[in-house]
Enzyme design. Structure first.
Site, PDB file in Angstrom:
ATOM      1  N   ASP B 184       0.856  -1.109  -0.131  1.00 48.44           N
ATOM      2  CA  ASP B 184      -0.051   0.049  -0.056  1.00 48.44           C
ATOM      3  C   ASP B 184       0.920   1.238   0.021  1.00 48.44           C
ATOM      4  O   ASP B 184       1.913   1.342   0.690  1.00 48.44           O
ATOM      5  CB  ASP B 184      -0.713  -0.004   1.324  1.00 48.44           C
ATOM      6  CG  ASP B 184      -1.941   0.880   1.247  1.00 48.44           C
ATOM      7  OD1 ASP B 184      -2.867   0.688   1.109  1.00 48.44           O
ATOM      8  OD2 ASP B 184      -1.475   2.360   1.669  1.00 48.44           O
ATOM      9  N   ASN B 192      -3.038  12.896  -3.111  1.00 44.34           N
ATOM     10  CA  ASN B 192      -4.331  13.330  -3.698  1.00 44.34           C
ATOM     11  C   ASN B 192      -4.766  14.786  -3.096  1.00 44.34           C
ATOM     12  O   ASN B 192      -5.093  15.722  -4.012  1.00 44.34           O
ATOM     13  CB  ASN B 192      -5.589  12.275  -3.388  1.00 44.34           C
ATOM     14  CG  ASN B 192      -5.472  11.206  -4.444  1.00 44.34           C
ATOM     15  OD1 ASN B 192      -4.871  11.288  -5.477  1.00 44.34           O
ATOM     16  ND2 ASN B 192      -5.858  10.114  -3.982  1.00 44.34           N
ATOM     17  N   ASP B 201      -3.039   9.616  -9.736  1.00 46.82           N
ATOM     18  CA  ASP B 201      -3.200   8.451 -10.780  1.00 46.82           C
ATOM     19  C   ASP B 201      -1.838   8.369 -11.386  1.00 46.82           C
ATOM     20  O   ASP B 201      -1.585   7.224 -11.554  1.00 46.82           O
ATOM     21  CB  ASP B 201      -4.050   9.121 -11.766  1.00 46.82           C
ATOM     22  CG  ASP B 201      -5.876   9.042 -11.536  1.00 46.82           C
ATOM     23  OD1 ASP B 201      -5.909   8.530 -10.696  1.00 46.82           O
ATOM     24  OD2 ASP B 201      -6.351   9.597 -12.100  1.00 46.82           O
ATOM     25  N   GLU B 227      -4.969   2.354  -3.769  1.00 46.83           N
ATOM     26  CA  GLU B 227      -3.641   2.451  -3.785  1.00 46.83           C
ATOM     27  C   GLU B 227      -2.957   1.168  -3.259  1.00 46.83           C
ATOM     28  O   GLU B 227      -1.637   0.943  -2.838  1.00 46.83           O
ATOM     29  CB  GLU B 227      -3.246   3.435  -3.128  1.00 46.83           C
ATOM     30  CG  GLU B 227      -3.118   3.466  -1.601  1.00 46.83           C
ATOM     31  CD  GLU B 227      -4.689   4.026  -1.055  1.00 46.83           C
ATOM     32  OE1 GLU B 227      -5.624   3.844  -1.496  1.00 46.83           O
ATOM     33  OE2 GLU B 227      -4.642   4.329   0.231  1.00 46.83           O
TER      34      GLU B 227
END
Lengths: 208, 320
Positions: B184, B192, B201, B227
């Site tokens: 992760d 973000n 992204d 993620e």
């Protein structure tokens, strides 16, 4: 509803038996080998029962090859022939060494080709009896392999059922010193079964 | 009065009639057009001598079975492609250079019922073959697409789990164990929030590319969700999985990410599960174990590798 009475069943068995007898003689002559086909065991089953019955006969896990051939004419339907997968290599040896059939194909294609050849001969022999009985003729579509050396569970066709009936012909055949067991299924819709019963009744009438 | 020879000449099917000695007695117009051999040149000749390639196809043998057994015989396109090598005349679909054919050999009986001729019908099935090829190709592409995660281009969760199930079945049959890694991105939410979703992204795409570059060809890397990434390592022991996981962690830590001229670094936390820790479980069970390790790594400060014994936390913080 019309059904395959014991008398009709016996007549049908006799007809297929005669066809098989003729076929084994001709096949034997063609291949220069002794071809044996046992007296076929005939059973009428609903199409919904086909796969369950075949699973019971050939086993769930065993690899088999199924050849399918459609026929059309005065009566139409499909024939399925199951064979043990290990027979492929034996067929190559038999048709090649004894029969002189050596098409220029890769080994895997050749194995399928000989399955189709033997299948076509067996189906033709069996259907010949039907066709003679009904005093008619049928045309055949190109045979195809619908299951190639896999367990029956892999057959997509299992999910389909048009509600008709099938005649299950169980026969053991020997080629030279090799014994094989195959099952032949003649799938017909109800209207064609009725025509078949009518022809069988005529056959019985003439025989008495 | 209709002359049936004329009718046969109008058919869009090749028709040849041969005697038992393979002598051609009829050759229809379709055969003339496609073979470029006129009727007068072939009638009365031995077919297999005029077309020697037929011998390699076993034509004479099949014709003989028709004479002897009175059955039909066939050349299936699936195995032979064609019997006569005719050019594929389709202008817009030239991918097949030869016309694809299905061929039927039918018995013709004389007045006494014996088969004295064989009728050979040649069907052009090129269109059907082309459509089938297109269908197979479309199916292959669709199957391929259904396995891929659109954003990162690696396997999606469904395909990852399917491959894991396959590996588990193989393990049950062969006892050849394997390991999985669940990883992760640390503090991905802040990527973000601070740099925007487009940058998020980009991070996922770049990370997938870094991970892929560090794995063996037969390892399976997939996006597990958000993620989170999953990796199946066929044949790997826990020790090997730890080494690989540490390599991935270190590589990501040292990599510089750049989006819209903004340079930054990220770290990842990795949890491991393996068939070594007990009897084979379901794919979900394995991921649950790896997830527990991952959670433990997150609680212990992130940027580390954790194995399922509870205290073997490794990575940058533990000095590896």
């Amino acid at each position: 509803m019309e059904e395959l009475t014991p008398m009709r069943g016996e007549a049908l068995q006799e007809i297929i038996n005669i066809s098989f007898g003729r076929a084994s003689a001709s096949l034997g002559e063609l291949l220069n080998l002794l071809i044996g086909l046992t007296v076929p065991d005939i059973q009428e089953i609903e199409q919904s029962q086909i796969w369950g019955e075949l699973e019971r006969l050939v086993g769930i896990d065993r690899d088999i090859t199924i050849i399918q051939q459609s026929f059309t004419g005065a009566f139409s339907g499909e024939v399925l022939l199951t064979m043990p997968s290990y027979a492929g290599k034996q067929f190559i040896a038999i048709l090649g060494q004894e029969g002189g059939f050596i098409p220029d194909l890769p080994t895997t294609e050749l194995e399928m080709e000989v399955f189709l050849e033997i299948g076509n001969m067996m189906i033709g022999a069996c259907m010949g009896g039907f066709v003679d009985l009904l005093k008619t003729s049928v045309g055949y579509e190109v045979p195809t392999i619908i299951l190639d050396k896999k367990p029956l569970a892999n057959l997509d066709l299992r999910k389909q059922n048009n509600g008709g009936k099938a005649i299950l012909v169980r026969t053991k055949f020997s080629i030279g010193d090799k014994d094989l067991t195959g099952f032949l299924l003649i799938l017909l819709s109800q209207e064609w079964f009725d025509a078949l019963y009518l022809a069988l009744d005529k056959f019985i009438e003439q025989a008495i | 009065m209709i002359d049936f020879r004329d009718v046969i000449d109008q058919l869009t099917v090749g028709v040849i009639i041969v005697t038992r000695s393979m002598e051609v007695v009829f050759w229809n117009r379709w055969m003339e057009e496609h073979s470029r051999v006129p009727r007068e040149e072939v009638v009365g000749k031995v077919l297999t001598e005029k077309f020697p390639a037929l011998k390699q196809k076993g034509f004479a043998w099949k014709a003989e079975t028709v004479f002897k057994l009175g059955n039909f015989a066939f050349f299936s396109n699936k195995h032979h492609q064609f019997l006569f090598e005719f050019q594929n005349v389709r202008y817009f679909r030239p991918s097949l250079s030869q016309m694809q054919q299905n061929v039927i050999l039918a018995p013709l009986r004389g007045p006494d019922g014996t088969v004295d001729h064989v009728c050979v019908s040649i069907f052009d099935v090129t269109d059907a073959v082309l459509y089938e090829q297109q269908l197979v190709e479309s199916k292959r592409k669709l199957e391929e697409l259904s396995k891929i995660d659109e954003l990162t281009g690696i396997s999606n969760r469904r395909h990852l789990m399917a491959r894991l199930s396959k590996e588990l079945s193989h393990y049950k049959r062969s006892s050849c164990g394997f390991a999985i890694i669940l990883l992760d991105v640390d503090h991905f939410k802040s990527v973000n929030d601070l740099r925007g979703h487009l940058c998020g992204d980009y991070v996922l795409r770049e990370l997938a590319s870094i991970l892929k570059g560090q794995l063996r060809e037969y390892d399976i890397l997939g996006r597990y969700g958000g993620e989170e990434f999953g990796i199946v390592l066929p044949g790997a022991t826990v020790d090997q999985a730890m080494t690989i996981a540490e390599r991935l962690r270190s590589k990501v830590e040292k990599s510089t990410f750049e989006h819209d001229s903004d340079k930054f670094n990220i770290t990842i936390t990795l949890g491991i599960a393996s068939t070594e820790f007990g009897p084979a479980m379901s794919p979900n069970d394995l991921f649950k174990i790896a997830d527990k390790c991952l959670y433990q790594g997150k609680s212990s400060g992130r940027n580390c590798v954790v194995v399922p014994n509870g205290d073997a936390v490794q990575g940058a913080r533990s000095g590896r």
